[in-house]
Design a protein around this motif. Sequence first.
Motif, PDB file in Angstrom:
ATOM      1  N   ALA A 246     122.229  60.132  17.849  1.00 18.52           N
ATOM      2  CA  ALA A 246     121.285  59.739  18.908  1.00 18.52           C
ATOM      3  C   ALA A 246     121.920  59.890  20.279  1.00 18.52           C
ATOM      4  O   ALA A 246     121.280  60.351  21.231  1.00 18.52           O
ATOM      5  N   GLU A 247     123.173  59.499  20.400  1.00 18.38           N
ATOM      6  CA  GLU A 247     123.865  59.636  21.688  1.00 18.38           C
ATOM      7  C   GLU A 247     124.030  61.106  22.074  1.00 18.38           C
ATOM      8  O   GLU A 247     123.891  61.473  23.254  1.00 18.38           O
ATOM      9  N   GLU A 248     124.319  61.968  21.103  1.00 14.24           N
ATOM     10  CA  GLU A 248     124.426  63.404  21.378  1.00 14.24           C
ATOM     11  C   GLU A 248     123.090  63.961  21.861  1.00 14.24           C
ATOM     12  O   GLU A 248     123.033  64.775  22.788  1.00 14.24           O
ATOM     13  N   VAL A 249     122.002  63.513  21.224  1.00 11.47           N
ATOM     14  CA  VAL A 249     120.668  63.964  21.623  1.00 11.47           C
ATOM     15  C   VAL A 249     120.352  63.450  23.031  1.00 11.47           C
ATOM     16  O   VAL A 249     119.821  64.190  23.873  1.00 11.47           O
ATOM     17  N   ARG A 250     120.668  62.185  23.296  1.00  9.74           N
ATOM     18  CA  ARG A 250     120.406  61.617  24.627  1.00  9.74           C
ATOM     19  C   ARG A 250     121.119  62.427  25.714  1.00  9.74           C
ATOM     20  O   ARG A 250     120.531  62.776  26.743  1.00  9.74           O
ATOM     21  N   SER A 251     122.389  62.733  25.468  1.00 10.21           N
ATOM     22  CA  SER A 251     123.172  63.496  26.440  1.00 10.21           C
ATOM     23  C   SER A 251     122.615  64.900  26.625  1.00 10.21           C
ATOM     24  O   SER A 251     122.554  65.423  27.744  1.00 10.21           O
ATOM     25  N   ALA A 270     115.739  60.022  28.300  1.00 13.61           N
ATOM     26  CA  ALA A 270     114.964  59.400  27.230  1.00 13.61           C
ATOM     27  C   ALA A 270     115.697  58.162  26.735  1.00 13.61           C
ATOM     28  O   ALA A 270     116.917  58.034  26.874  1.00 13.61           O
ATOM     29  N   SER A 271     114.926  57.270  26.127  1.00 11.60           N
ATOM     30  CA  SER A 271     115.479  56.060  25.530  1.00 11.60           C
ATOM     31  C   SER A 271     115.364  56.153  24.010  1.00 11.60           C
ATOM     32  O   SER A 271     114.437  56.785  23.486  1.00 11.60           O
ATOM     33  N   PHE A 272     116.314  55.498  23.309  1.00 13.86           N
ATOM     34  CA  PHE A 272     116.428  55.681  21.863  1.00 13.86           C
ATOM     35  C   PHE A 272     116.579  54.347  21.148  1.00 13.86           C
ATOM     36  O   PHE A 272     117.279  53.448  21.622  1.00 13.86           O
ATOM     37  N   GLY A 273     115.912  54.254  19.979  1.00 18.91           N
ATOM     38  CA  GLY A 273     116.114  53.119  19.079  1.00 18.91           C
ATOM     39  C   GLY A 273     116.484  53.648  17.710  1.00 18.91           C
ATOM     40  O   GLY A 273     115.877  54.606  17.222  1.00 18.91           O
ATOM     41  N   VAL A 274     117.494  53.050  17.080  1.00 25.35           N
ATOM     42  CA  VAL A 274     118.008  53.532  15.795  1.00 25.35           C
ATOM     43  C   VAL A 274     117.888  52.440  14.743  1.00 25.35           C
ATOM     44  O   VAL A 274     118.240  51.282  14.990  1.00 25.35           O
ATOM     45  N   SER A 275     117.390  52.804  13.567  1.00 31.27           N
ATOM     46  CA  SER A 275     117.318  51.869  12.444  1.00 31.27           C
ATOM     47  C   SER A 275     117.636  52.625  11.161  1.00 31.27           C
ATOM     48  O   SER A 275     117.820  53.835  11.167  1.00 31.27           O
ATOM     49  N   ASN A 276     117.679  51.890  10.062  1.00 31.27           N
ATOM     50  CA  ASN A 276     117.919  52.531   8.765  1.00 31.27           C
ATOM     51  C   ASN A 276     117.173  51.791   7.671  1.00 31.27           C
ATOM     52  O   ASN A 276     116.632  50.705   7.892  1.00 31.27           O
ATOM     53  N   ASN A 306     117.345  55.344  29.296  1.00 32.21           N
ATOM     54  CA  ASN A 306     118.396  56.358  29.155  1.00 32.21           C
ATOM     55  C   ASN A 306     119.610  55.811  28.401  1.00 32.21           C
ATOM     56  O   ASN A 306     120.749  55.938  28.827  1.00 32.21           O
ATOM     57  N   GLN A 307     119.341  55.201  27.259  1.00 37.05           N
ATOM     58  CA  GLN A 307     120.422  54.677  26.433  1.00 37.05           C
ATOM     59  C   GLN A 307     119.982  54.562  24.985  1.00 37.05           C
ATOM     60  O   GLN A 307     118.796  54.677  24.680  1.00 37.05           O
ATOM     61  N   VAL A 308     120.954  54.362  24.117  1.00 38.89           N
ATOM     62  CA  VAL A 308     120.717  54.227  22.676  1.00 38.89           C
ATOM     63  C   VAL A 308     120.951  52.782  22.275  1.00 38.89           C
ATOM     64  O   VAL A 308     121.997  52.209  22.583  1.00 38.89           O
ATOM     65  N   PRO A 315     121.061  40.291   9.750  1.00 39.18           N
ATOM     66  CA  PRO A 315     119.908  39.549  10.275  1.00 39.18           C
ATOM     67  C   PRO A 315     120.211  38.688  11.488  1.00 39.18           C
ATOM     68  O   PRO A 315     119.357  38.495  12.340  1.00 39.18           O
ATOM     69  N   ASP A 316     121.433  38.127  11.598  1.00 39.13           N
ATOM     70  CA  ASP A 316     121.713  37.216  12.697  1.00 39.13           C
ATOM     71  C   ASP A 316     122.394  37.899  13.888  1.00 39.13           C
ATOM     72  O   ASP A 316     122.805  37.248  14.835  1.00 39.13           O
ATOM     73  N   GLU A 317     122.559  39.244  13.814  1.00 42.82           N
ATOM     74  CA  GLU A 317     123.201  39.951  14.912  1.00 42.82           C
ATOM     75  C   GLU A 317     122.163  40.341  15.969  1.00 42.82           C
ATOM     76  O   GLU A 317     120.997  40.534  15.676  1.00 42.82           O
ATOM     77  N   GLN A 318     122.634  40.500  17.207  1.00 46.34           N
ATOM     78  CA  GLN A 318     121.780  40.974  18.264  1.00 46.34           C
ATOM     79  C   GLN A 318     121.757  42.497  18.253  1.00 46.34           C
ATOM     80  O   GLN A 318     122.664  43.132  17.703  1.00 46.34           O
ATOM     81  N   LEU A 319     120.722  43.093  18.861  1.00 50.69           N
ATOM     82  CA  LEU A 319     120.679  44.538  18.993  1.00 50.69           C
ATOM     83  C   LEU A 319     121.872  44.982  19.822  1.00 50.69           C
ATOM     84  O   LEU A 319     122.265  44.336  20.783  1.00 50.69           O
ATOM     85  N   ALA A 320     122.440  46.122  19.428  1.00 53.13           N
ATOM     86  CA  ALA A 320     123.677  46.582  20.053  1.00 53.13           C
ATOM     87  C   ALA A 320     123.451  47.858  20.832  1.00 53.13           C
ATOM     88  O   ALA A 320     122.804  48.780  20.353  1.00 53.13           O
ATOM     89  N   GLU A 321     124.006  47.915  22.032  1.00 55.44           N
ATOM     90  CA  GLU A 321     123.928  49.125  22.838  1.00 55.44           C
ATOM     91  C   GLU A 321     124.988  50.099  22.353  1.00 55.44           C
ATOM     92  O   GLU A 321     126.138  49.745  22.170  1.00 55.44           O
ATOM     93  N   ALA A 322     124.581  51.363  22.120  1.00 56.44           N
ATOM     94  CA  ALA A 322     125.512  52.353  21.578  1.00 56.44           C
ATOM     95  C   ALA A 322     126.002  53.331  22.618  1.00 56.44           C
ATOM     96  O   ALA A 322     126.805  54.191  22.333  1.00 56.44           O
ATOM     97  N   SER A 323     125.503  53.264  23.815  1.00 59.95           N
ATOM     98  CA  SER A 323     125.944  54.232  24.833  1.00 59.95           C
ATOM     99  C   SER A 323     126.467  53.514  26.051  1.00 59.95           C
ATOM    100  O   SER A 323     126.258  52.316  26.214  1.00 59.95           O
TER     101      SER A 323
END
Length: 323
Positions: A246-251, A270-276, A306-308, A315-323
């Motif tokens: 996702a970071e490669e695509v954002r860049s 662009a802005s990105f959200g990642v899940s699995n 403009n970030q991932v 479950p108890d973790e906060q969303l994490a910024e990857a960029s």
Amino acid sequence: MSDTNEAFGAGSPTTPISVMICENSAVQLRILSQAVREAGYEVQTAKSATDALEVMKLMPVDIFLTGIEVGEVNGLEACWSLKGNSDTESTYTIVVTASGEERRLEESLDAGADDFIRKPVNMTELRARLRAASRLVRMQKQFRHLAETDSLTGSANRRAFLQYLEMEVTRSERHGAETSVIMVDLDHFKNINDTCGHAAGDAVLREVVKAMQSCLRPRDMLGRLGGEEFAILLNGTDISEASTIAEEVRSSIEQRLIELPSGEKLSVTASFGVSNVCPALGQDTPETVLQAADDALYHAKQCGRNQVIVCAAEPDEQLAEAS
């Protein structure tokens, strides 16, 4: 389908035609496979219908050429099985019958065979039958490709993407394979349409798709869900690797200079959200996996665009910024 883009690309009329040959005689199998391979087809072989069907579950083929007496499951039953499965119903089936078995010819057609050829097999006739089958297969592929493709960008359309996502989520649950999804939304796209016009907006969408595709692997699928919103399906990919992609695509998007129909050039972000797929988080359906990615995308927008953002790993973790 198989690698993702290969599965989606199966609609392309230029894809090589594949043939599964099922014959219990080793000599006949060798003769047929050599003749078909020399005619320019991709060939797989099996000595029983059971083996052939197992292979075709994992690797669908375009044409199924089978004898009748090919093990516990005969060739006619194999044809019936293929035609009764939505995943394989488009497989073109040709049954090889012994001369004089008129009753078997009728049974073959009733079982869903598209064509038949009599023994001893005349190789010139076989090649002609395969060419006729190939024309129909390619036509079906072309229609399917058009039905699955976003006409503006050339990416998968929403319906095709969601269908494939459903298939991959199911496969992930059955086999424990890693599957991740990236949601992508262009930043301030409405401003481009409002200030530069819709033709400019269309040009931006096409170029953004090119930028994204340049970072993706053959097995990844890129789909346009609507407007300026896209999704990327990454099978065989854990969430850590997905965030890197996702970071490669954002860049790649950020660095691309886009020329508009007016001659003006601009860059976009662009802005990105990642899940699995993660049953522990309740992400075990196409809807829940997409919703998790969409939630992460919303968070990316709220945090400045403009970030991932990667959805929580626990479950108890906060969303994490990857960029």
